[in-house]
Write a protein that holds these residues in place. Structure first.
Motif, mmCIF file in Angstrom:
data_model
loop_
_atom_site.group_PDB
_atom_site.id
_atom_site.type_symbol
_atom_site.label_atom_id
_atom_site.label_comp_id
_atom_site.label_asym_id
_atom_site.label_seq_id
_atom_site.Cartn_x
_atom_site.Cartn_y
_atom_site.Cartn_z
ATOM 1 N N PRO A 83 -13.337 21.800 7.931
ATOM 2 C CA PRO A 83 -13.431 20.367 8.256
ATOM 3 C C PRO A 83 -13.115 20.089 9.728
ATOM 4 O O PRO A 83 -13.775 19.258 10.364
ATOM 5 N N THR B 257 0.841 -1.193 0.000
ATOM 6 C CA THR B 257 0.000 0.000 0.000
ATOM 7 C C THR B 257 0.875 1.241 0.000
ATOM 8 O O THR B 257 1.567 1.513 1.000
ATOM 9 N N GLY C 69 -7.822 5.271 1.252
ATOM 10 C CA GLY C 69 -6.954 4.669 0.236
ATOM 11 C C GLY C 69 -5.586 4.273 0.758
ATOM 12 O O GLY C 69 -4.973 3.330 0.258
ATOM 13 N N ALA C 70 -5.094 4.970 1.765
ATOM 14 C CA ALA C 70 -3.763 4.659 2.295
ATOM 15 C C ALA C 70 -3.838 3.698 3.484
ATOM 16 O O ALA C 70 -2.822 3.415 4.116
ATOM 17 N N GLY D 254 -2.850 4.650 -6.162
ATOM 18 C CA GLY D 254 -1.861 3.651 -5.767
ATOM 19 C C GLY D 254 -2.209 2.246 -6.194
ATOM 20 O O GLY D 254 -1.615 1.283 -5.711
HETATM 21 C C1 LIG Z 1 -8.504 19.024 6.230
HETATM 22 C C2 LIG Z 1 -8.467 18.363 4.893
HETATM 23 C C3 LIG Z 1 -8.886 19.063 3.773
HETATM 24 C C4 LIG Z 1 -8.827 18.469 2.518
HETATM 25 N N1 LIG Z 1 -9.220 19.196 1.426
HETATM 26 C C5 LIG Z 1 -9.147 18.643 0.200
HETATM 27 C C6 LIG Z 1 -9.519 19.398 -0.959
HETATM 28 O O1 LIG Z 1 -9.891 20.561 -0.881
HETATM 29 N N2 LIG Z 1 -9.435 18.777 -2.154
HETATM 30 C C7 LIG Z 1 -9.008 17.477 -2.285
HETATM 31 O O2 LIG Z 1 -8.954 16.964 -3.415
HETATM 32 N N3 LIG Z 1 -8.673 16.746 -1.208
HETATM 33 C C8 LIG Z 1 -8.723 17.297 0.013
HETATM 34 N N4 LIG Z 1 -8.369 16.560 1.113
HETATM 35 C C9 LIG Z 1 -7.989 15.153 0.944
HETATM 36 C C10 LIG Z 1 -6.478 14.947 0.841
HETATM 37 O O3 LIG Z 1 -5.765 15.991 1.387
HETATM 38 C C11 LIG Z 1 -6.032 14.822 -0.576
HETATM 39 O O4 LIG Z 1 -6.663 13.750 -1.207
HETATM 40 C C12 LIG Z 1 -4.504 14.621 -0.697
HETATM 41 O O5 LIG Z 1 -4.158 14.823 -2.013
HETATM 42 C C13 LIG Z 1 -4.000 13.259 -0.252
HETATM 43 O O6 LIG Z 1 -2.582 13.307 -0.249
HETATM 44 P P1 LIG Z 1 -1.749 12.428 0.771
HETATM 45 O O7 LIG Z 1 -0.314 12.611 0.438
HETATM 46 O O8 LIG Z 1 -2.131 12.704 2.152
HETATM 47 O O9 LIG Z 1 -2.200 10.966 0.315
HETATM 48 P P2 LIG Z 1 -2.576 9.708 1.219
HETATM 49 O O10 LIG Z 1 -3.773 9.989 2.029
HETATM 50 O O11 LIG Z 1 -1.387 9.201 1.904
HETATM 51 O O12 LIG Z 1 -2.970 8.669 0.053
HETATM 52 C C14 LIG Z 1 -4.086 8.883 -0.763
HETATM 53 C C15 LIG Z 1 -4.112 7.794 -1.849
HETATM 54 O O13 LIG Z 1 -3.005 7.976 -2.724
HETATM 55 C C16 LIG Z 1 -2.155 6.812 -2.722
HETATM 56 N N5 LIG Z 1 -0.782 7.321 -2.768
HETATM 57 C C17 LIG Z 1 -0.184 8.199 -1.924
HETATM 58 N N6 LIG Z 1 1.063 8.488 -2.350
HETATM 59 C C18 LIG Z 1 1.247 7.780 -3.494
HETATM 60 C C19 LIG Z 1 2.328 7.652 -4.429
HETATM 61 N N7 LIG Z 1 3.468 8.330 -4.275
HETATM 62 N N8 LIG Z 1 2.164 6.835 -5.495
HETATM 63 C C20 LIG Z 1 1.022 6.142 -5.688
HETATM 64 N N9 LIG Z 1 -0.027 6.218 -4.842
HETATM 65 C C21 LIG Z 1 0.086 7.036 -3.771
HETATM 66 C C22 LIG Z 1 -2.497 6.056 -1.458
HETATM 67 O O14 LIG Z 1 -2.274 4.669 -1.617
HETATM 68 C C23 LIG Z 1 -3.979 6.386 -1.308
HETATM 69 O O15 LIG Z 1 -4.753 5.537 -2.121
HETATM 70 C C24 LIG Z 1 -8.380 17.132 2.385
HETATM 71 C C25 LIG Z 1 -7.964 16.431 3.512
HETATM 72 C C26 LIG Z 1 -7.985 17.030 4.760
HETATM 73 C C27 LIG Z 1 -7.527 16.236 5.944
#
Ligand SMILES: Cc1cc2nc3c(=O)[nH]c(=O)nc-3n(C[C@H](O)[C@H](O)[C@H](O)COP(=O)(O)OP(=O)(O)OC[C@H]3O[C@@H](n4cnc5c(N)ncnc54)[C@H](O)[C@@H]3O)c2cc1C
Length: 463
Positions: free
Chosen positions: A330, A69, A80-81, A202
């Motif tokens: 949020p 993952t 997803g993660a 991912g």
């Molecule tokens: C307060 C808050 C506000 C938010 N606002 C928004 C918003 O306005 N718009 C929006 O779209 N989202 C929003 N989100 C959701 C989130 O921030 C986004 O989806 C963000 O892009 C996820 O990035 P992450 O690095 O935390 O990914 P993770 O949560 O770690 O992973 C998300 C998914 O991507 C996969 N993944 C992660 N890194 C990789 C990689 N390098 N290669 C392949 N797969 C990978 C994981 O397996 C998982 O399926 C918000 C979240 C929070 C907590």
């Protein structure tokens, strides 16, 4: 042969001694989808520092039939993660180098673990803008944003993350580093495999780096917060902005229920006789050079002319306070009951009012307090049910309500996810909006990229 769960960490560390391998902590088994009570289990945490190390881990997983993952900042809202099927969590946080940033060519090449805030800051320091602005920018990573094709308030004008990606370096099964696109701005030579990886959560490959487009940062951005009596008037105002030809960079909304919860903390200087907590709010912004932005601000104020009242700050600190309040929604909503289930459904813009009203009705039907806010210009709601996470019955009702929200969205010609993806929580629901042939193709693509089904199993399944 598949090693027994306890042996995976030892075997992996023994086979790949140069790579940092650890036991996964509590944090690496969760993401922001906390209220679902989602907590995964994994046998090992791998913290690679290069694409070669990522390739070695995936090759080992493919050889030993162990699930993997990928994990970015863990801010995803779809689980997803969260490793629900065990195996290895591949954490990209150590891959955090900005490989290059060319201000004169408006482009950057960054590793997957660079945070959204870091890239936006680095671009800004060079007079440039990387526009995608999902919340939790200090934690979310570029790789995670690409994997979810994350949006944000300014997606309305500038597009979601994928619109900024000109190339990807990714590790594909069974452990090969592949470059799709690159620093060139256009490329239509083959099928658009780069775009296939964008938003693939991912499940098709691991993004290790990206070539990104940047643009000159607009000199000025002016927001307007306008208050209306209800969703009917507020959504009419949103359509009015478009009809007036105002090129807003963001058009957000907070419904009456959200304003009742958090309107008290709004930094806007409204008439003291006006109760902002009893209103529907539209927050729009225009940007450009000084002259363009000021003219557009005037047009925007005119388009929002039917509002009860409009707050249109021009001082940077007031503008900053307004957007900080928006970014805090949020967290502030969650704090009311300790938890929330939020679904990022999206509908055509002319169905937005029905979706907002429908989300409240669904809450009532399931005896839950509901509210919504979101990216009005994109027709994208964060339809939210407030819950006490310790009350599993209430969480169960919220999960049933979520299914009704998906029905609502598809019934209105929309989609069950505008931003967060299917993850594990919406996995298998694609049939609500896609025909069988499309579902077959979705599954075929997965098989082609990941024949053993080891990449993030249980996430983004079509059926
Ligand atoms: C307060 C808050 C506000 C938010 N606002 C928004 C918003 O306005 N718009 C929006 O779209 N989202 C929003 N989100 C959701 C989130 O921030 C986004 O989806 C963000 O892009 C996820 O990035 P992450 O690095 O935390 O990914 P993770 O949560 O770690 O992973 C998300 C998914 O991507 C996969 N993944 C992660 N890194 C990789 C990689 N390098 N290669 C392949 N797969 C990978 C994981 O397996 C998982 O399926 C918000 C979240 C929070 C907590």
């Amino acid at each position: 042969m598949t090693p027994s769960p306890g042996a995976v960490q030892t075997a992996l560390a023994g086979a790949l001694p140069a790579i940092e391998i650890a036991g996964p902590g509590r944090a690496e088994l969760r993401d922001a989808t906390e209220a679902h009570g989602l907590c995964g289990h994994a046998d090992a945490l791998a913290l690679p520092r290069s694409a070669e190390e990522v390739a070695a881990v995936l090759a080992w997983c493919y050889e030993h039939d162990v699930a993997l993952t990928p994990r970015g900042g863990g801010t995803g809202f779809a689980g997803g993660a969260v490793p629900l099927q065990g195996g290895i969590v591949l954490d990209l946080r150590r891959m955090d180098r900005v490989r290059s940033l060319d201000p004169a060519l408006w482009r950057a090449e960054v590793e997957a673990g660079v945070t959204t805030a870091t890239l936006r800051r680095r671009a800004r320091e060079n007079g440039l803008l990387f526009a995608p602005d999902p919340g939790a920018a200090e934690q979310s990573q570029i790789g995670g944003n690409i994997a979810t094709n994350a949006g944000g308030p300014h997606t309305f004008k500038y597009g979601a993350t994928g619109a900024w990606v000109t190339g990807l370096e990714a590790v594909l099964a069974p452990g090969e580093i592949v470059r799709l696109g690159g620093a060139m701005r256009k490329d239509v030579a083959g099928y658009d495999l780069r775009s296939l990886l964008v938003g693939s959560e991912g499940t098709l490959g691991i993004v290790t780096a990206a070539w990104l487009r940047l643009i000159p940062a607009p000199a000025r951005a002016y927001p307007v917060l306008a208050l209306y009596p209800d969703a009917r008037a507020g959504t009419a105002a949103v359509r009015g902005i478009l009809a007036a030809g105002v090129e807003a960079s963001a058009i957000e909304y907070l419904d009456n229920a959200t304003m009742a919860l958090i309107g008290g903390g709004c930094p806007a200087a409204f008439d003291a006789t006006l109760d902002a907590t009893d209103s529907f709010a539209v927050l729009a912004e225009v940007d450009g050079d000084e002259e363009t932005a000021l003219r557009a601000r005037g047009d925007l104020l005119e388009a929002l002319g039917d509002a009860w009242e409009a707050y249109a700050p021009t001082a940077p600190e007031e503008i900053g306070a307004l957007w900080r309040w928006r970014a805090g929604i949020p967290y502030a909503v969650q704090a009311k009951r300790g938890g929330k289930l939020s679904e990022d459904i999206v509908v055509p813009l002319d169905r937005l009012e029905e979706a907002i009203v429908g989300a409240l009705e669904i809450g009532t039907r399931h005896s839950l307090d509901a509210c919504s806010w979101g990216h009005a210009g994109d027709g994208n709601l964060h339809a939210t049910m407030l819950v006490n996470p310790a009350d599993r019955k209430e969480v169960g009702r919220a999960e049933s309500a979520a299914k009704d929200l998906f029905e609502l969205a598809s019934g209105l010609g929309g989609s069950i996810s505008g931003e967060h993806g299917l993850g594990t929580v919406k996995s298998g629901h694609l049939g609500m909006q896609w025909e069988n042939r499309a579902l077959d193709l979705h599954e075929g693509v997965k098989r082609l990229f990941d024949p053993k089904g080891l990449l993030n199993p249980g996430t983004k399944a079509a059926r």
